[in-house]
Scaffold this active site. Structure first.
Site, mmCIF file in Angstrom:
data_model
loop_
_atom_site.group_PDB
_atom_site.id
_atom_site.type_symbol
_atom_site.label_atom_id
_atom_site.label_comp_id
_atom_site.label_asym_id
_atom_site.label_seq_id
_atom_site.Cartn_x
_atom_site.Cartn_y
_atom_site.Cartn_z
ATOM 1 N N ASP A 1 -8.196 -0.043 6.502
ATOM 2 C CA ASP A 1 -8.047 -1.151 7.444
ATOM 3 C C ASP A 1 -6.694 -1.062 8.152
ATOM 4 O OD1 ASP A 1 -10.399 -2.763 7.297
ATOM 5 O OD2 ASP A 1 -9.798 -3.426 5.301
ATOM 6 N N LYS B 1 0.827 -1.210 0.000
ATOM 7 C CA LYS B 1 0.000 0.000 0.000
ATOM 8 C C LYS B 1 0.859 1.258 0.000
ATOM 9 C CE LYS B 1 -4.308 -1.684 0.564
ATOM 10 N NZ LYS B 1 -5.518 -1.305 -0.144
#
Length: 398
Positions: free
Chosen positions: A123, A75
Site C-alpha cells: 500500500d 514498516k
C-alpha cells in the site's frame, strides 16, 4: 465495536516457531542488525498526560515511528531487515560458511546480492522498506502497487531504485500478482502477509517490528497495562503481542487489536473464529490498513495472545490526526498519518464507552502504550485532512 477473544486457542502458549520468531532473543538480534544501519536511532517515546487526564486514565505513551530510518513508518523495520537477512543467508549457502552482518558489503557478498531481485506488494510503506533494503545491499527490487495507491506514495518508493508495477484492483490483487510474477522469474517475495506454505519471510518481517517494543520498554517508567494497536493484515499486532507475551508471560498487558470498520479482516476473523476474507467495500481513509484478508501467521499469534478486537470509523481516525496536531494542554505535537493513529482512535472509542472500559479493565490507573505507525507519508493527503502541512506541525512543536 469491541469483542473479547473467544477463540479456542486463547491463552494457549505460542507455537514454538512463533515464540522463537517474536521472543526476547529475536528482538535482540534485530537490534544487533539495526546497529549496522548508519541512520538508526531509537524513535521517540512521547507522554500525553493532558489527554490521559481528559480520558480518565493513568498514562498514555506513544512510540512515534514517523522517525524510523528515514522512511516515516514502522514498516522500515520489517522489509529491509528481511532483505538483509535473506542476502546473508544466500551468501552463507553459496560460500559454504557463516557470514556476519559486518560482511554485508564485502566483495564476495556484494557479488551475490547484485544477482538477487526482491519483490512485494504494498500500500506504500512496506514497499519503501523492501526497496530501501534492496538498495542498501545492491540488489534489484520490483514493487507491485494496486490502483488505490497514490502517485506520491509510488514516487516515494521509486526513489530507492525500485521498478514499479501497477496492478488493477485492490491490495489483495497486488499480493497475488506479486507472488505470481516473482515465482515465474525466480525472484524472492518479501511479503508482510503470509499464506499456506509461505510463512518464514513474513515471520522475519514481523521480527523486525519487535524493535519498537523493545525500545519502548527501555524508556517507559513502568510497563504498560494496556496496548492498543492497529492491525492491517496483523503483522505489527502479532509482533507486539507475541513479544510482550514472551517478555512478561502471565503479567503481560491487556492487548487490543484495532481495525478500520471498512476493512476489518482481523476483527471479523476473531468474531467468526476462523480466517475470513472480506469482500471489498468502500475504501477507508486509513489506506495503509485497507486489507481484506489476514496473515495466517499473524492470526496464529493473535488468536492466542490478543485479548480483544475492535473497529474504528474513519472520522475517528481523522479526529486523532487533528488531536495530535493540536493537542490538549502541554502535550507534544505529533504528526500522524491517516493510518498512524488508529490505535489511539481505538483508545478514544473505548475510553468514552463505559461498557468497553469495563470489558478490558480500562480505568484511572491504566497505563496505555500506543504506536504512531506512520507520519505524513502522503503530505498532500495530510494537509487535506488536518488543514496544515507537516512542516507547519513541526514548527508548532518547537
Amino acid at each position: 465495536m469491541l469483542i473479547r477473544n473467544q477463540h479456542a486457542d486463547y491463552l494457549q502458549p505460542l507455537e514454538a516457531v512463533d515464540a522463537e520468531t517474536l521472543g526476547v532473543e529475536a528482538a535482540e538480534t534485530v537490534e544487533r542488525f539495526l546497529s549496522h544501519r548508519p541512520n538508526h536511532r531509537p524513535t521517540p517515546l512521547r507522554s500525553l498526560p493532558a489527554l490521559a487526564q481528559e480520558l480518565d486514565i493513568g498514562a498514555i505513551h506513544l512510540k512515534d515511528e514517523g522517525y524510523r530510518l528515514g522512511l516515516g513508518s514502522f514498516k522500515a523495520l520489517g522489509g529491509a531487515y528481511a532483505v538483509i537477512r535473506l542476502v546473508l543467508e544466500a551468501a552463507e549457502q553459496k560460500l559454504g560458511r557463516p557470514v556476519a552482518i559486518d560482511e554485508l558489503h564485502s566483495p564476495e557478498v556484494a557479488k551475490i546480492s547484485a544477482a538477487m531481485t526482491f519483490g512485494c506488494a504494498t500500500d506504500g510503506n512496506h514497499g519503501r522498506s523492501v526497496a530501501q533494503g534492496a538498495q542498501l545491499v545492491g540488489a534489484r527490487s520490483v514493487i507491485f502497487v494496486h490502483a488505490g495507491v497514490s502517485d506520491a506514495r509510488v514516487a516515494a518508493i521509486a526513489r530507492y531504485g525500485a521498478v514499479m508495477e501497477r496492478v488493477a484492483g485492490t491490495y489483495d490483487d497486488s499480493v497475488t500478482e506479486a507472488a505470481r510474477v516473482c515465482e515465474a522469474n525466480g525472484w524472492t517475495v518479501v511479503s508482510d502477509t503470509s499464506w499456506p506454505g509461505y510463512e518464514r519471510i513474513p515471520g522475519l518481517v514481523m521480527q523486525g517490528y519487535t524493535a519498537i517494543f523493545r525500545e519502548a520498554l527501555e524508556k517507559l517508567p513502568q510497563p504498560p497495562t494496556h496496548v492498543f494497536i492497529q492491525s492491517g493484515v496483523g503483522g505489527i499486532a502479532a509482533a507486539a503481542s507475541g513479544y510482550l507475551a514472551s517478555r512478561f508471560g502471565e503479567a503481560r498487558p491487556t492487548f487490543i487489536v484495532v481495525d478500520p470498520a471498512r476493512a476489518a479482516c482481523i476483527f471479523e476473523t476473531a468474531r467468526q473464529g476462523k480466517l475470513v476474507k472480506l469482500a471489498h467495500g468502500e475504501p477507508t481513509v486509513m489506506a495503509m490498513l485497507e486489507c481484506y484478508e489476514p496473515s495466517q501467521v499473524a492470526w496464529r499469534v493473535l488468536s492466542r495472545v490478543a485479548d480483544a478486537f475492535m473497529t474504528v470509523e474513519d472520522d475517528t481516525a481523522v479526529e486523532v490526526m487533528n488531536l495530535l496536531a493540536r493537542p490538549f494542554g502541554h502535550d507534544p505535537v505529533v504528526v500522524a498519518g491517516e493510518s498512524g493513529g488508529a490505535g489511539l482512535a481505538g483508545l478514544l472509542v473505548a475510553a468514552r464507552d463505559a461498557d468497553m472500559r469495563a470489558a478490558i479493565g480500562l480505568d484511572a490507573n491504566s497505563r496505555v502504550l500506543l504506536v504512531i505507525t506512520e507520519g505524513a507519508t502522503d503530505p498532500d493527503r495530510y494537509r487535506e485532512l488536518v488543514g496544515l502541512t507537516p512542516g507547519d506541525i513541526a514548527l508548532a512543536g518547537k
